[in-house]
Design a protein around this motif. Structure first.
Motif, short mmCIF file in Angstrom:
data_model
loop_
_atom_site.label_atom_id
_atom_site.label_comp_id
_atom_site.label_asym_id
_atom_site.label_seq_id
_atom_site.Cartn_x
_atom_site.Cartn_y
_atom_site.Cartn_z
N ASP A 111 31.40 14.88 14.46
CA ASP A 111 31.98 13.88 15.48
C ASP A 111 31.45 13.93 16.79
O ASP A 111 31.49 12.97 17.45
N GLY A 112 31.43 14.99 17.20
CA GLY A 112 31.01 15.28 18.65
C GLY A 112 32.11 15.84 19.52
O GLY A 112 32.06 15.66 20.75
N ALA A 113 33.33 16.30 19.10
CA ALA A 113 34.20 16.67 20.07
C ALA A 113 33.81 18.10 20.48
O ALA A 113 33.35 18.99 19.52
N ASN A 170 35.83 31.58 33.77
CA ASN A 170 36.99 30.88 32.94
C ASN A 170 36.67 29.25 32.91
O ASN A 170 37.64 28.58 33.31
N VAL A 171 35.82 28.65 32.61
CA VAL A 171 35.26 27.34 32.33
C VAL A 171 36.13 26.94 31.29
O VAL A 171 35.89 27.43 30.11
N SER A 172 36.99 25.98 31.41
CA SER A 172 37.65 25.29 30.42
C SER A 172 37.95 23.66 30.43
O SER A 172 38.24 23.37 31.57
N PHE A 173 37.57 23.11 29.37
CA PHE A 173 37.81 21.61 29.35
C PHE A 173 37.37 20.94 27.80
O PHE A 173 36.95 21.99 27.05
N ASP A 174 37.82 19.78 27.65
CA ASP A 174 37.77 19.14 26.35
C ASP A 174 36.87 17.96 26.77
O ASP A 174 37.10 17.43 27.62
N ALA A 175 36.01 17.67 25.56
CA ALA A 175 35.58 16.19 25.41
C ALA A 175 35.70 15.66 24.26
O ALA A 175 35.40 16.24 23.15
N ALA A 176 36.14 14.42 24.15
CA ALA A 176 36.71 13.76 22.91
C ALA A 176 35.41 13.30 22.40
O ALA A 176 34.42 12.76 23.04
N ARG A 183 29.05 8.32 20.83
CA ARG A 183 28.44 9.56 20.81
C ARG A 183 28.99 10.19 22.14
O ARG A 183 29.01 9.62 23.02
N THR A 184 29.27 11.77 22.05
CA THR A 184 29.52 12.36 23.25
C THR A 184 28.60 12.62 24.33
O THR A 184 27.45 12.98 23.85
N THR A 185 28.71 12.07 25.48
CA THR A 185 27.60 12.33 26.27
C THR A 185 27.93 13.37 27.64
O THR A 185 28.85 12.96 28.12
N PHE A 186 27.10 14.14 27.92
CA PHE A 186 27.35 14.94 29.11
C PHE A 186 26.29 14.55 29.84
O PHE A 186 24.85 14.58 29.76
N ASP A 214 33.70 8.50 31.70
CA ASP A 214 35.30 8.63 31.37
C ASP A 214 35.93 9.76 32.33
O ASP A 214 37.05 9.41 32.53
N ARG A 215 35.14 10.83 32.58
CA ARG A 215 35.74 12.01 33.57
C ARG A 215 34.76 12.61 34.01
O ARG A 215 33.42 12.85 33.57
#
Length: 636
Positions: A376-378, A398-404, A566-569, A582-583
């Protein structure tokens, strides 16, 4: 850090460092020659068998001299019962000539067959090593390529693999033949006249000791030669790749001197090894000739005046002839040991460098890794920390984040903050030191590397195009794609218009590394290549850095459509590229300093807001602390 980093250091071509403690040559044959062992054994057996009919020729001539021509000795052959041999001189002569002719034929047949079989093995062996080592190189961690020049790697894959031919033919085949000649010759000398054979036995012992000492002396010299070859190739490769820069700055003379220096270092290393070989050769020849002189003097006195000193029995002219020829063969064999040792050390140095590459830390699949299918791309980063092997301080902390799934995430920050590194860890170009990266809730280390990367479309800030056509480069991600899919991907990337205007359209050759296209054109072809894969996750690492403002607007509009499912960075220096994300994550000194939408980050009036003011030209709004930071070179 590599999967095996705790167990091994960081080897370079030629250092032979690794978990495998086997001898480099043993390792090489065990790893890559197994499928061809029948050809290998068969070729060596035929090469060895060739020596027996070759030695027989001298025996036949010596026996014929004594028994047929002079009548001073019996007609006898080793390992042949006397009852089988003829008694009359005419019959003995015919028998000798027939056997002599048969030995010529046997030598020719065995030589041809052994060369053919060993040649087939050698080529197959080299092919196996070259392709397997290349495959290993492709799977190495990116830090290997960060610290090693392309020329070094090319030297290992080409020059060192080529040296394996001398390792097989010049060491194994010839070495076994020399041993066979020495053993067979000395055995016959003992059968012919054991007293004289024992007296001359000191010569091979002396030569063997000299060869052993020579091998210890020449080994580091041959390894130095292989290393200097890598350095020279590296220099030549760099200069050819950078020829446009050299011409632009008029530094041809400077680069010529650098190549001259590298070539001089190679020449001196080569000369050092050659000088050692040249020193050993005349010494061994002198000892060998001494053995022949002793044979002639002692044997001549024996034939003319009877047994000298403490010797007993008779020595015939034919026997002296055979003795002289066999002593010569024995000494030539012992002389050849030095050449075999020289070739062996060269081959060992090449095997050491190959082993050093193969045993470098590698990103490998876990034994129970599964395929990542239809994700799904999470994406989730959980307390990820990473340090490049060449650095002491962490690049990410200590990098932490989520991408839906379907979300577009912008990543911005000063130069060197670690933006690109964040996403290189997602692709497993490197392995995180600590923390976890998940796709659809699964640790990326629990899925196969191949399936993970098939789910990600990646466009770097320095796009690489292969030598070939535009169509081939766009379709690289999906070679089976039809022309319609290729054109559609090019349209989405804003590339179709300029491609259509090229002399041969999509069949236009782009040149080495895409040199016939502009930077922006190369970038758009690279984006089209990523789009054609239709990945669940799209990574754009400064993907619009080489395009003009008009093209950037066009690409941004198409990316909105692409990012919908799709999840895009998007890693960017131009903040306008990520304005509608989005973020947005703001990375500073390896940590996520800020996160939010464009408007939220501007309201926060932090680092992102300062970077935005710089790009829109509103310098008066910048705080003094930020300006001081820019003066120190800590911000872009």
């Amino acid at each position: 850090m590599g999967v095996n980093a705790e167990e091994s250091g960081e080897p370079v071509p030629g250092d032979g460092v690794g978990d495998d403690s086997r001898h480099p040559v043993v390792w090489l044959f065990d790893e890559y020659a197994r499928p061809y062992w029948k050809s290998f054994v068969g070729g060596l057996t035929l090469s060895t068998a060739e020596q027996f009919p070759s030695r027989l020729q001298t025996v036949l001539i010596g026996v014929a001299i004594d028994a047929v021509l002079l009548g001073s000795g019996p007609f006898r052959l080793p390992l042949v019962p006397d009852a089988w041999l003829p008694t009359g001189r005419s019959a003995q002569l015919r028998w000798s000539l027939a056997l002599l002719f048969g030995s010529f034929v046997a030598v020719a047949v065995l030589n041809f067959t052994s060369r053919r079989v060993l040649g087939r093995f050698t080529q197959a062996f080299q092919h196996e090593v070259r392709t397997e080592v290349f495959d290993t190189v492709q799977r190495l961690e990116m830090d290997y390529f960060d610290s090693h020049d392309t020329g070094e790697v090319m030297s290992v894959l080409n020059d060192d693999v080529q040296e394996l031919q001398s390792l097989v033919g010049g060491v194994l085949a010839r070495g076994l033949s020399l041993v066979t000649v020495a053993v067979a010759s000395y055995a016959y000398l003992l059968w012919l006249n054991w007293q004289l054979a024992v007296v001359l036995s000191f010569v091979p012992v002396v030569l063997f000791g000299m060869s052993y000492g020579f091998s210890r002396w020449i080994e580091p010299k041959q390894l130095a030669v292989r290393e200097r070859v890598g350095d020279l190739n590296s220099r030549l490769n760099n200069n050819i790749d950078g020829v446009s820069v050299i011409k632009a700055f008029g530094t041809e003379s400077t680069e010529r001197e650098r190549v001259r220096d590298a070539s001089r270092d190679h020449r001196e290393a080569q000369w050092d090894a050659h000088w050692a070989s040249a020193t050993m050769d005349p010494v061994t020849r002198a000892v060998s000739q001494l053995a022949r002189v002793v044979t002639l003097v002692l044997g001549g006195v024996w034939v003319i005046s009877g047994p000298p000193l403490f010797f007993t029995g008779a020595l015939t002219p034919g026997a002296l002839y055979v003795f002289y020829r066999y002593v010569g063969s024995l000494m030539v064999a012992m002389q050849g040991v030095a050449e075999v040792v020289d070739a062996y050390q060269t081959g060992k140095a090449a095997a050491t460098r190959l082993q050093g590459v193969v045993e470098h830390d590698n990103v490998v699949d876990r034994p129970d890794a599964r395929e990542l299918t239809d994700p799904d791309g999470a994406v989730a980063y959980d307390d990820v920390t990473f340090t490049y092997p060449s650095r002491d301080e962490p690049t990410l902390s200590n990098v932490s984040f989520d991408a839906a799934p379907g979300e577009t995430v912008g990543i911005v920050g000063p130069t060197g903050a670690g933006k690109s590194t964040v996403l290189k860890l997602l692709l497993r170009y490197y392995e995180a030191d600590r923390g976890t990266i998940r796709v659809d809730g699964t640790d990326v280390r629990d899925v196969t590397v191949e399936s993970l990367r098939e789910s990600v479309g990646y466009v770097s800030q320095d796009p690489f195009l292969f030598y070939g056509t535009v169509r081939e480069n766009v379709a690289y991600a999906r070679p089976e794609a039809d022309d319609e899919a290729v054109v559609e991907a090019a349209k989405l990337a804003g590339a179709h218009e300029f491609v259509a205007d090229l002399p041969d359209g999509y069949d236009t050759m782009v040149g080495e590394r895409g040199v016939k296209l502009s930077g922006g054109q190369r970038q758009r072809v690279a984006i089209a290549r990523a789009i054609l894969r239709d990945p669940a996750i799209l990574v754009l690492d400064e993907a619009t850095s080489h395009v003009d403002n008009e093209t950037e607007v066009l690409i941004q509009r198409t990316l909105e459509e692409l990012a919908a499912d799709r999840t895009t960075f998007v890693v960017a220096h131009r903040l306008s590229t990520v304005r509608d994300a989005d973020r947005i994550l703001v990375v500073d000194d390896g940590e996520i300093a800020e996160r939010g939408t464009h408007e939220q980050l501007l309201e926060r009036d932090g680092l992102y807001a300062n970077l935005w003011h710089v790009q829109v030209g509103d310098v008066t709004a910048l705080p003094d602390a930020f300006l001081e930071r820019v003066r120190r070179g800590e911000s872009a």
